[in-house]
Design a protein around this motif. Structure first.
Motif, PDB file in Angstrom:
ATOM      1  N   ASP B  82       0.839  -1.202   0.000  1.00 45.97           N
ATOM      2  CA  ASP B  82       0.000   0.000   0.000  1.00 45.97           C
ATOM      3  C   ASP B  82       0.878   1.258   0.000  1.00 45.97           C
ATOM      4  O   ASP B  82       2.098   1.174   0.134  1.00 45.97           O
ATOM      5  CB  ASP B  82      -0.965  -0.005   1.196  1.00 45.97           C
ATOM      6  CG  ASP B  82      -0.245  -0.262   2.508  1.00 45.97           C
ATOM      7  OD1 ASP B  82       0.992  -0.445   2.471  1.00 45.97           O
ATOM      8  OD2 ASP B  82      -0.908  -0.284   3.564  1.00 45.97           O
ATOM      9  N   GLY B  83       0.257   2.397  -0.186  1.00 42.91           N
ATOM     10  CA  GLY B  83       1.004   3.662  -0.228  1.00 42.91           C
ATOM     11  C   GLY B  83       1.665   3.882  -1.581  1.00 42.91           C
ATOM     12  O   GLY B  83       1.223   3.340  -2.593  1.00 42.91           O
ATOM     13  N   PRO B  84       2.775   4.690  -1.580  1.00 37.82           N
ATOM     14  CA  PRO B  84       3.439   5.021  -2.848  1.00 37.82           C
ATOM     15  C   PRO B  84       3.992   3.794  -3.582  1.00 37.82           C
ATOM     16  O   PRO B  84       4.043   3.761  -4.802  1.00 37.82           O
ATOM     17  CB  PRO B  84       4.595   5.936  -2.428  1.00 37.82           C
ATOM     18  CG  PRO B  84       4.424   6.218  -0.996  1.00 37.82           C
ATOM     19  CD  PRO B  84       3.414   5.303  -0.419  1.00 37.82           C
ATOM     20  N   GLY B  85       4.391   2.777  -2.826  1.00 39.21           N
ATOM     21  CA  GLY B  85       4.918   1.531  -3.416  1.00 39.21           C
ATOM     22  C   GLY B  85       3.879   0.876  -4.300  1.00 39.21           C
ATOM     23  O   GLY B  85       4.192   0.399  -5.405  1.00 39.21           O
ATOM     24  N   ALA B  86       2.635   0.856  -3.812  1.00 37.84           N
ATOM     25  CA  ALA B  86       1.537   0.241  -4.567  1.00 37.84           C
ATOM     26  C   ALA B  86       1.286   1.005  -5.865  1.00 37.84           C
ATOM     27  O   ALA B  86       1.056   0.405  -6.917  1.00 37.84           O
ATOM     28  CB  ALA B  86       0.272   0.216  -3.712  1.00 37.84           C
ATOM     29  N   ILE B  87       1.371   2.351  -5.772  1.00 40.81           N
ATOM     30  CA  ILE B  87       1.151   3.178  -6.977  1.00 40.81           C
ATOM     31  C   ILE B  87       2.240   2.910  -8.014  1.00 40.81           C
ATOM     32  O   ILE B  87       1.962   2.700  -9.193  1.00 40.81           O
ATOM     33  CB  ILE B  87       1.107   4.685  -6.596  1.00 40.81           C
ATOM     34  CG1 ILE B  87      -0.097   4.949  -5.690  1.00 40.81           C
ATOM     35  CG2 ILE B  87       1.038   5.571  -7.851  1.00 40.81           C
ATOM     36  CD1 ILE B  87      -0.092   6.285  -5.001  1.00 40.81           C
ATOM     37  N   MET B  88       3.505   2.871  -7.525  1.00 46.09           N
ATOM     38  CA  MET B  88       4.635   2.608  -8.429  1.00 46.09           C
ATOM     39  C   MET B  88       4.495   1.246  -9.100  1.00 46.09           C
ATOM     40  O   MET B  88       4.685   1.116 -10.319  1.00 46.09           O
ATOM     41  CB  MET B  88       5.963   2.645  -7.645  1.00 46.09           C
ATOM     42  CG  MET B  88       6.562   4.019  -7.489  1.00 46.09           C
ATOM     43  SD  MET B  88       6.829   4.867  -9.050  1.00 46.09           S
ATOM     44  CE  MET B  88       8.139   3.876  -9.738  1.00 46.09           C
ATOM     45  N   ALA B  89       4.160   0.226  -8.283  1.00 44.19           N
ATOM     46  CA  ALA B  89       4.005  -1.140  -8.819  1.00 44.19           C
ATOM     47  C   ALA B  89       2.841  -1.183  -9.815  1.00 44.19           C
ATOM     48  O   ALA B  89       2.930  -1.855 -10.851  1.00 44.19           O
ATOM     49  CB  ALA B  89       3.783  -2.124  -7.678  1.00 44.19           C
ATOM     50  N   GLY B  90       1.781  -0.442  -9.522  1.00 45.33           N
ATOM     51  CA  GLY B  90       0.626  -0.382 -10.419  1.00 45.33           C
ATOM     52  C   GLY B  90       1.002   0.229 -11.759  1.00 45.33           C
ATOM     53  O   GLY B  90       0.640  -0.291 -12.825  1.00 45.33           O
ATOM     54  N   ILE B  91       1.781   1.334 -11.702  1.00 49.44           N
ATOM     55  CA  ILE B  91       2.233   1.990 -12.945  1.00 49.44           C
ATOM     56  C   ILE B  91       3.092   1.027 -13.770  1.00 49.44           C
ATOM     57  O   ILE B  91       2.928   0.891 -14.980  1.00 49.44           O
ATOM     58  CB  ILE B  91       3.003   3.302 -12.620  1.00 49.44           C
ATOM     59  CG1 ILE B  91       2.038   4.352 -12.047  1.00 49.44           C
ATOM     60  CG2 ILE B  91       3.727   3.850 -13.860  1.00 49.44           C
ATOM     61  CD1 ILE B  91       2.705   5.562 -11.439  1.00 49.44           C
ATOM     62  N   MET B  92       4.003   0.329 -13.074  1.00 45.36           N
ATOM     63  CA  MET B  92       4.884  -0.626 -13.762  1.00 45.36           C
ATOM     64  C   MET B  92       4.079  -1.758 -14.395  1.00 45.36           C
ATOM     65  O   MET B  92       4.379  -2.197 -15.513  1.00 45.36           O
ATOM     66  CB  MET B  92       5.922  -1.208 -12.784  1.00 45.36           C
ATOM     67  CG  MET B  92       6.995  -0.224 -12.356  1.00 45.36           C
ATOM     68  SD  MET B  92       7.929   0.455 -13.733  1.00 45.36           S
ATOM     69  CE  MET B  92       8.874  -0.946 -14.239  1.00 45.36           C
ATOM     70  N   ALA B  93       3.041  -2.226 -13.672  1.00 45.92           N
ATOM     71  CA  ALA B  93       2.185  -3.313 -14.194  1.00 45.92           C
ATOM     72  C   ALA B  93       1.477  -2.857 -15.473  1.00 45.92           C
ATOM     73  O   ALA B  93       1.452  -3.591 -16.474  1.00 45.92           O
ATOM     74  CB  ALA B  93       1.168  -3.723 -13.132  1.00 45.92           C
ATOM     75  N   ILE B  94       0.942  -1.623 -15.441  1.00 38.65           N
ATOM     76  CA  ILE B  94       0.255  -1.086 -16.638  1.00 38.65           C
ATOM     77  C   ILE B  94       1.237  -0.977 -17.813  1.00 38.65           C
ATOM     78  O   ILE B  94       0.934  -1.358 -18.940  1.00 38.65           O
ATOM     79  CB  ILE B  94      -0.389   0.286 -16.319  1.00 38.65           C
ATOM     80  CG1 ILE B  94      -1.559   0.094 -15.335  1.00 38.65           C
ATOM     81  CG2 ILE B  94      -0.886   0.988 -17.594  1.00 38.65           C
ATOM     82  CD1 ILE B  94      -2.067   1.371 -14.709  1.00 38.65           C
TER      83      ILE B  94
END
Lengths: 188, 155
Positions: B82-94
């Motif tokens: 969760d937090g910024p890590g989740a956002i970064m991982a989400g961007i990388m997944a996309i």
């Protein structure tokens, strides 16, 4: 007998696989391939003609081989040439020396096999300092860029690009860096 | 002097530091390998070309699997954290999904070889089967025509 090897397994391709215009399978490795084979495959490799020996002392001889009969002359320097020394390039008969000089001076574009891209070198030299880690190297790279731009301004760029955009950009970037260093030293 | 007007670009390929392009000239193919600071040229005259061979390679499938696995990994990381890590991982997944889709839709990969009497050269400028087939379809009649004319002239 035409022999074409499969590029993957090096096994001989079946003639049924030639010129099908669609993918077929290699008999040996099963890779899907298309082989377009042209009539030149049956052509014998041409070999250079040996010079003809002089029959008597009255015949003109080759400049490079005095014992061989002159067959033609170089269209650039006028030297007599035997069949071996007569090189036909762009419908011109040349001697080996003129061909070498022409190649060095890039007179024959269809013989050119490489070019050094000085404009790219200049541009990269001028850009390196903009990557923040290396900004201090601009004290060396900026004058180096200017040197490359001025020294090689007339050098051709890539064979398909004739403009000087990279040189101009490199000159501007290097100019900015030199102006920056000048202001820095003046302020000291 | 630029030769651009005398040539038509057929295809290009390569990677970060090397770019390969194939150009169609009046009586030959011009193959350009452009590195960081040097360009190298090879000319294949139509009357010398003996064969053009294209074969399908597996790198398309391999890259699809690798990129899809990376996308799945980043997706799991995005869900698990969760937090910024989740956002970064989400961007990388996309990003991975987009690259996988691009690779998938470009179609199977291939390797192309051109053979003359004195060389057998791999053309790195053609990496997709669909494009390679199209280029071969363009070249085939031109080469056949030139070689027929040469054969007639020699007779």
């Amino acid at each position: 007998m035409i022999r074409i090897a499969c590029p993957k397994c090096n096994g001989e391709l079946s003639q049924n696989a030639f010129n099908t215009s669609s993918l077929t399978e290699c008999n040996s490795c099963g890779v899907r391939l298309r082989a377009d084979v042209f009539p030149a495959i049956n052509k014998q490799t041409e070999t250079g003609l040996p010079g003809e020996a002089l029959a008597d002392g009255t015949e003109a001889s080759c400049f490079y081989h005095p014992q061989k009969k002159a067959d033609s002359h170089c269209e650039l320097c006028g030297r007599f040439l035997c069949a071996l020394c007569d090189l036909e390039i762009n419908a011109q008969h040349l001697c080996p020396a003129c061909l070498e000089i022409g190649q060095k001076k890039q007179k024959f574009t269809n013989l050119e096999n490489h070019r050094i891209l000085y404009d790219k070198i200049a541009l990269i030299l001028s850009i390196i300092p903009f990557t923040l880690i290396f900004w201090f190297v601009s004290i060396i790279t900026a004058p180096a860029t200017l040197f490359v731009v001025i020294r090689y301004w007339k050098s051709p760029s890539g064979i398909m690009h004739s403009n000087k955009v990279r040189f101009v950009l490199a000159f501007i970037f290097a100019g900015i860096q030199i102006a920056g260093w000048t202001m820095f030293f003046v302020s000291l | 002097m630029s030769l651009r007007k005398q040539y038509k670009r057929l295809c290009s390929g390569g990677h970060l530091f090397y770019r390969y392009t194939l150009w169609l000239g009046q009586d030959h193919l011009l193959y350009i390998s452009a590195g960081m600071f040097v360009e190298e040229y090879k000319r294949f005259y139509f009357h010398d070309i003996q064969s053009l061979i294209v074969h399908q390679t597996e790198s398309w499938k391999v890259w699809n699997i690798v990129l899809a696995c990376l996308g799945a990994l980043f997706l799991i990381m995005a869900i698990a954290s969760d937090g910024p890590g989740a956002i970064m991982a989400g961007i990388m997944a996309i990003l991975m999904v987009m690259i996988t889709a691009a690779n998938f839709f470009k179609g199977p990969s291939c390797a192309v070889y051109i053979q003359t009497a004195v060389q057998n050269e791999k053309l790195h400028s053609m990496v997709r089967l669909k494009k390679a087939q199209k280029v071969l379809d363009t070249l085939k009649p031109l080469i056949v025509l030139v070689q027929r004319e040469v054969a007639v002239a020699e007779r």
